[in-house]
Scaffold this motif. Structure first.
Motif, PDB file in Angstrom:
ATOM      1  N   GLN A   1      -3.500  -0.586  -2.792  1.00  0.00           N
ATOM      2  CA  GLN A   1      -4.331  -0.902  -1.632  1.00  0.00           C
ATOM      3  C   GLN A   1      -5.263  -2.063  -1.966  1.00  0.00           C
ATOM      4  O   GLN A   1      -6.107  -1.949  -2.855  1.00  0.00           O
ATOM      5  CB  GLN A   1      -5.159   0.322  -1.234  1.00  0.00           C
TER       6      GLN A   1
ATOM      7  N   ALA B   1       0.814  -1.218   0.000  1.00  0.00           N
ATOM      8  CA  ALA B   1       0.000   0.000   0.000  1.00  0.00           C
ATOM      9  C   ALA B   1       0.848   1.269   0.000  1.00  0.00           C
ATOM     10  O   ALA B   1       0.425   2.302  -0.527  1.00  0.00           O
ATOM     11  CB  ALA B   1      -0.936  -0.008   1.206  1.00  0.00           C
TER      12      ALA B   1
ATOM     13  N   TRP C   1       0.208   4.239   8.486  1.00  0.00           N
ATOM     14  CA  TRP C   1      -1.247   4.201   8.338  1.00  0.00           C
ATOM     15  C   TRP C   1      -1.771   5.282   9.279  1.00  0.00           C
ATOM     16  O   TRP C   1      -1.958   5.055  10.475  1.00  0.00           O
ATOM     17  CB  TRP C   1      -1.795   2.820   8.714  1.00  0.00           C
TER      18      TRP C   1
ATOM     19  N   ARG D   1       3.583   1.870   6.671  1.00  0.00           N
ATOM     20  CA  ARG D   1       2.920   1.803   5.361  1.00  0.00           C
ATOM     21  C   ARG D   1       3.945   2.230   4.312  1.00  0.00           C
ATOM     22  O   ARG D   1       3.934   3.342   3.806  1.00  0.00           O
ATOM     23  CB  ARG D   1       1.694   2.721   5.347  1.00  0.00           C
TER      24      ARG D   1
ATOM     25  N   GLN E   1     -11.932   0.803   3.683  1.00  0.00           N
ATOM     26  CA  GLN E   1     -11.244   2.072   3.942  1.00  0.00           C
ATOM     27  C   GLN E   1     -11.123   2.371   5.447  1.00  0.00           C
ATOM     28  O   GLN E   1     -10.320   3.204   5.842  1.00  0.00           O
ATOM     29  CB  GLN E   1     -11.980   3.231   3.285  1.00  0.00           C
TER      30      GLN E   1
END
Length: 581
Positions: free
Chosen positions: A230, A34, A63, A92, A389
């Motif tokens: 993602q 991601a 994140w 991330r 999400q």
């Protein structure tokens, strides 16, 4: 295009798997991450730095919406106010935690892995995992039966000659307290103090992405690395996982493969399983998700190491500077609490001779104690909604076992005695119980505003001692003074209950175990129970968190399962050497 293996998550485990599985030319491997890439020659300077405190606080690599509760959450008292949510710096970026973590390269106790096997992970005892720990590393300092010399991850130790006076004084305080000096943290597992082993090559960080996804590996025609990708869901045909859906640079895509491997970490891997109908029946029904496989252990028994910190002001001559090293944690201590249930070495102290990247951080040292062998196993990961999400609900429930609280209280008192001993009293002043609060997090974000603010505060702290003590008590201490917690047992307990946090070692939320264990999510090769073509390979499959920073146990786990996967797919040879159909 169809792939033999689709790996979700380019962290430590994903980097290992991408390297090892693509080494077989017949495989076609897709690695999905991601976050951003860290290609050779273009690794961000914050990640490459051997001081991790800038990458760790940089939101580009996190994140950013992930928040967790570390204190125990009561689900039996509807009137109890929930504990506060805390930001959780989950990586991330390609390399995952290994790209932003403290670079601590240790393994755990032999008893950890013997316990793994006793809990149902057959073939994961100490003698079985040691070869894979050795396979991970290239130790620059020591060549013996405990160490690897040819692995992708370079490890070393900063010699004492490059330590600042604060670290040397702490080592002397440990010696005077009766602890043994150990030259090698990763040698025979015993109590003592040692230079910490770190995953650097002397000049820069060696993350899993740097070590396992180098130019030669990236040049393989059968390996595709897709960053800024993602994953939004898994694809199934009946009870077989056949691929994933994802957004690549914001554009929807679908990828199909023979096998999908979740390596998204102990928070996001169980969340992906839950969103796709794999998990506890009650929770899935509550969320309105159609059941695909009833696995009550998904998201349950999340663990971390509970930790607490005693900090102090460092006198100017004893501070760490770049002339010494960019590393801030140079020294560690392993010791035994003595409680009857725990193995030896159940407690750990990391000595930080600098607490943050900024000017005030250079003035503050910390003795960070954590429960190496924790018994708090009641954490959980649940869905907040079915939307991919939205971050999941994460409750670590640290200190849910009283033994962890008692050992941290005893550990804090021991650290106080060390802090007040002659060697440290000569180089530090104004000890205080420290909390990793929202205020500390805010000032830790790397920006010019914080740079100027901390310079101004640092100037004042270097002023008259009375002013410094007043400033620390007024603006740094949060609710509890050193004198208060040392004189009042109830105050010490209240401080520890409030200030204890984990050390970013999330694990055990999709545990591996025996077929007859109702809480086991995967088998000993990471295969998800009741689902074909789907594995989990990351810290979530640990049967129990080891007495270690978790990065090297994750690398070892991925190496071991990759080896099993390759052996499983290897052709059977006829006596003459030709492959049998």
């Amino acid at each position: 295009m169809d792939y033999s293996h689709i790996i979700i998550g380019g962290g430590s485990a994903g980097s290992v798997l991408a390297n090892r599985l693509s080494a077989r030319s017949a495989n076609r491997v897709l690695l999905l991450e991601a976050g951003q890439d860290t290609p050779p020659g273009q690794v961000p300077k914050e990640i490459e730095d051997t001081y991790p405190g800038t990458a760790y606080f940089d939101p580009r690599f996190h994140w950013t919406d992930l928040k967790v509760r570390t204190q125990v959450v009561s689900h039996n008292d509807p009137h109890a106010a929930p504990p506060p949510l805390r930001k959780y710096e989950q990586a991330r970026v390609l390399g995952g935690g290994s790209s932003i973590n403290g670079q601590m390269a240790n393994r755990g106790a032999p008893t950890d892995f013997d316990e793994w096997e006793a809990r149902g992970a057959a073939g994961w005892n100490w003698q079985s995992v040691l070869p894979y720990f050795k396979k991970v590393e290239r130790d620059l300092d020591i060549a013996d039966e405990w160490h690897g010399r040819d692995g992708p991850i370079t490890v070393t130790r900063i010699p004492e000659a490059r330590w600042p006076a604060h670290a040397r004084a702490t080592a002397e305080a440990f010696r005077q307290a009766g602890f043994k000096h150990l030259p090698d943290q990763n040698g025979r597992f015993e109590d003592g103090y040692f230079p910490v082993t770190v995953s650097i090559d002397g000049q820069k960080r060696v993350s899993a992405a740097v070590g396992y996804l180098n130019e030669q590996v990236r040049a393989r025609g059968n390996l595709t690395i897709s960053t800024r990708t993602q994953v939004t869901g898994l694809l199934f045909e009946g009870r077989r996982c056949v691929g994933v859906t994802a957004l690549v640079e914001g554009q929807p895509r679908e990828f199909r493969g023979r096998e999908v491997i979740l390596s998204a970490g102990a928070i996001h891997s169980p969340a992906i399983l839950l969103r796709n109908g794999i998990g506890p029946v009650g929770h899935l029904r509550e969320m309105g998700i159609e059941l695909r496989s009833a696995l009550p252990g998904v998201g349950q028994r999340l663990m971390d190491h509970p930790s607490i910190s005693l900090s102090s002001f460092i006198r100017r001559p004893a501070r760490l500077t770049d002339a010494h090293s960019r590393r801030h944690i140079l020294l560690g201590l392993r010791y035994s609490s003595g409680i009857p249930e725990a193995p030896r070495g159940d407690m750990f102290v990391a000595v930080a001779s600098k607490s943050a990247w900024h000017s005030v951080g250079q003035q503050i040292a910390s003795l960070l104690a954590f429960v190496n062998k924790t018994y708090s196993e009641s954490g959980q990961v649940r869905l907040a909604s079915t939307r991919w999400q939205e971050e999941p609900v994460v409750e670590f429930n640290l200190l849910s076992d009283r033994r962890d609280l008692d050992r941290l209280m005893a550990g804090f008192r021991m650290l106080a005695a060390i802090q007040l001993s002659a060697p440290l009293a000569a180089v530090t002043t104004d000890p205080f119980p420290a909390a990793y609060s929202d205020k500390v997090r805010a000032i830790g974000v790397v920006n010019e505003r914080n740079r100027w603010i901390t310079r101004a505060i640092a100037t004042l702290l270097d002023g008259p001692p009375a002013l410094r003590s007043w400033l620390i008590e007024k603006y740094v201490v949060e609710g509890f003074t050193f004198r208060q917690v040392m004189q009042d047992e109830e105050a010490l307990e209240a401080f520890i209950r409030k200030a204890t946090i984990g050390v970013w070692h999330a694990s055990c939320s999709c545990r591996m175990g025996r077929e007859d264990d109702p809480m086991a999510v995967v088998d000993t090769e990471g295969r998800v129970r009741g689902i074909e073509g789907l594995r989990v390979v990351d810290a979530s499959i640990f049967p129990v968190v080891p007495c270690a920073n978790t990065n090297f146990p994750v690398l070892m786990t991925a190496e071991k399962i990759a080896d099993a996967m390759l052996a499983e797919a290897a052709p059977v040879l006829a006596p003459g050497g030709s492959a049998l159909a």
